[in-house]
Enzyme design. Sequence first.
Site, PDB file in Angstrom:
ATOM      1  N   ASN A   9       1.035  -0.867   0.051  1.00 30.43           N
ATOM      2  CA  ASN A   9      -0.565   0.009  -0.255  1.00 30.43           C
ATOM      3  C   ASN A   9       1.198   1.109  -0.037  1.00 30.43           C
ATOM      4  O   ASN A   9       1.582   1.668   1.218  1.00 30.43           O
ATOM      5  CB  ASN A   9      -1.477   0.530   1.517  1.00 30.43           C
ATOM      6  CG  ASN A   9      -1.909   0.961   1.338  1.00 30.43           C
ATOM      7  OD1 ASN A   9      -1.415   1.901   0.293  1.00 30.43           O
ATOM      8  ND2 ASN A   9      -2.394   1.054   2.967  1.00 30.43           N
ATOM      9  N   LYS A  11      -0.094   4.163  -0.041  1.00 31.79           N
ATOM     10  CA  LYS A  11      -0.886   5.265   0.368  1.00 31.79           C
ATOM     11  C   LYS A  11      -0.765   6.110  -0.538  1.00 31.79           C
ATOM     12  O   LYS A  11      -0.805   6.623  -1.614  1.00 31.79           O
ATOM     13  CB  LYS A  11      -0.470   5.606   1.632  1.00 31.79           C
ATOM     14  CG  LYS A  11       0.061   4.460   2.815  1.00 31.79           C
ATOM     15  CD  LYS A  11       0.103   4.961   4.412  1.00 31.79           C
ATOM     16  CE  LYS A  11       0.158   3.533   4.708  1.00 31.79           C
ATOM     17  NZ  LYS A  11      -0.044   2.845   6.576  1.00 31.79           N
ATOM     18  N   HIS A  96     -10.066   0.346   5.360  1.00 30.52           N
ATOM     19  CA  HIS A  96      -8.326   0.973   5.569  1.00 30.52           C
ATOM     20  C   HIS A  96      -8.136   1.600   7.214  1.00 30.52           C
ATOM     21  O   HIS A  96      -9.123   2.680   6.724  1.00 30.52           O
ATOM     22  CB  HIS A  96      -7.245   1.862   4.968  1.00 30.52           C
ATOM     23  CG  HIS A  96      -6.038   1.242   4.960  1.00 30.52           C
ATOM     24  ND1 HIS A  96      -5.434   2.822   6.133  1.00 30.52           N
ATOM     25  CD2 HIS A  96      -4.985   1.081   5.460  1.00 30.52           C
ATOM     26  CE1 HIS A  96      -4.107   2.339   6.421  1.00 30.52           C
ATOM     27  NE2 HIS A  96      -3.891   0.664   5.688  1.00 30.52           N
ATOM     28  N   GLU A  98      -6.728   3.918   7.750  1.00 24.99           N
ATOM     29  CA  GLU A  98      -7.018   5.750   7.549  1.00 24.99           C
ATOM     30  C   GLU A  98      -8.091   6.459   7.115  1.00 24.99           C
ATOM     31  O   GLU A  98      -8.108   7.702   7.229  1.00 24.99           O
ATOM     32  CB  GLU A  98      -5.709   5.889   7.132  1.00 24.99           C
ATOM     33  CG  GLU A  98      -4.442   6.631   7.200  1.00 24.99           C
ATOM     34  CD  GLU A  98      -2.686   5.235   6.484  1.00 24.99           C
ATOM     35  OE1 GLU A  98      -2.855   5.940   5.134  1.00 24.99           O
ATOM     36  OE2 GLU A  98      -2.066   5.592   7.338  1.00 24.99           O
ATOM     37  N   GLU A 168      -5.348  -5.065  10.782  1.00 26.03           N
ATOM     38  CA  GLU A 168      -4.060  -4.460  11.410  1.00 26.03           C
ATOM     39  C   GLU A 168      -4.823  -3.621  11.885  1.00 26.03           C
ATOM     40  O   GLU A 168      -5.413  -2.275  12.452  1.00 26.03           O
ATOM     41  CB  GLU A 168      -4.508  -3.241  10.006  1.00 26.03           C
ATOM     42  CG  GLU A 168      -3.763  -4.220   8.315  1.00 26.03           C
ATOM     43  CD  GLU A 168      -3.505  -3.081   7.309  1.00 26.03           C
ATOM     44  OE1 GLU A 168      -2.145  -2.913   6.579  1.00 26.03           O
ATOM     45  OE2 GLU A 168      -3.637  -1.991   6.942  1.00 26.03           O
ATOM     46  N   GLY A 174       2.275   2.099  10.714  1.00 24.54           N
ATOM     47  CA  GLY A 174       2.871   3.262  10.570  1.00 24.54           C
ATOM     48  C   GLY A 174       4.056   3.847  12.266  1.00 24.54           C
ATOM     49  O   GLY A 174       4.730   4.877  11.703  1.00 24.54           O
ATOM     50  N   SER A 213       3.169  -1.891  10.452  1.00 24.56           N
ATOM     51  CA  SER A 213       4.718  -2.323  10.750  1.00 24.56           C
ATOM     52  C   SER A 213       5.355  -3.406  10.495  1.00 24.56           C
ATOM     53  O   SER A 213       6.675  -3.599  10.328  1.00 24.56           O
ATOM     54  CB  SER A 213       5.449  -1.504  12.169  1.00 24.56           C
ATOM     55  OG  SER A 213       5.289  -0.493  11.919  1.00 24.56           O
TER      56      SER A 213
HETATM   57  C1  PEP Z   1      -1.554  -0.323   5.894  1.00 25.66           C
HETATM   58  O1  PEP Z   1      -0.768   1.390   5.571  1.00 25.66           O
HETATM   59  O2  PEP Z   1      -1.601  -0.568   5.638  1.00 25.66           O
HETATM   60  C2  PEP Z   1      -0.016  -0.493   6.720  1.00 25.66           C
HETATM   61  C3  PEP Z   1      -0.263  -1.473   7.666  1.00 25.66           C
HETATM   62  O3  PEP Z   1       1.284   0.738   7.139  1.00 25.66           O
HETATM   63  P1  PEP Z   1       3.036   0.056   7.778  1.00 25.66           P
HETATM   64  O4  PEP Z   1       3.332  -0.779   7.159  1.00 25.66           O
HETATM   65  O5  PEP Z   1       3.518   1.790   7.079  1.00 25.66           O
HETATM   66  O6  PEP Z   1       2.315  -0.352   9.386  1.00 25.66           O
END
Ligand code: PEP
Length: 249
Positions: A9, A11, A96, A98, A168, A174, A213
Amino acid sequence: MKKPVFAANFKMNLGPQETRSYLQTFLKEFPPAEDRTVIFFPPAISLVVAGFALRERPDIMLGIQNIHWEEKGAFTGENGAGMARDAGATVALVGHSERRHIFGEGDEITAKKCAAAFKAGLTVVLCVGEKIEERDRNTTQAVVLRQLKSGISRLTPAQVAQIAIAYEPVWAIGTGRTATPEDATAVHSAIRRSLRDVVSNRNTEIPILYGGSVSKANAESLLRAPEVDGLLVGGASLDPETWASIART
Ligand code: PEP
């Protein structure tokens, strides 16, 4: 055995020019691999360029990070699922964290987006995950299962059998904090049990990805955890060499 899924992803990173050069490097580092599924979610504006760069790699899938639930109309700045398909996407990321927590999209909107994706011929990676305060209150599974049930509420069992779920935890996205493989297994198992109610024994085919992460250092231990069928990766997917190395795990 089902294939592990590696989903990147981007983003709001990597516009069309950057996506083109990213994919040139990635493809050199990642020869076709039949034993895994790789999906890229670039920004919508980079989809067509990504589709062109991947034209000789049918082993790699392309997805859109977000869709509107209506097909078209007066929704300035939004993208319909049919348009995403026209631009080369076959998958939509829906729910997601976000979208849920920065843009205030709740369970109902998420469910409408899942239905819109299927209507346009896209499949879905449905994201679910609890916030830190929900984890601290021991409500992780209740939150995740509520998001799951509501997210799939407008889909038929046959459609549910085609989706992927991404667990997630919001506190891990992040932040550099990752769920332990045991934490991931516990939540993934609860998701798996809940899917059984909807799609009975076909639920074992539904990939349940972990995201939050993920890095080169922890990808392997997470993938080894029972019920972890793949990874959804944000930050660590932005460097093509790092991502190729994770996708080869
Ligand atoms: C994501 O955006 O779905 C995600 C898991 O981000 P990160 O790997 O940066 O934590």
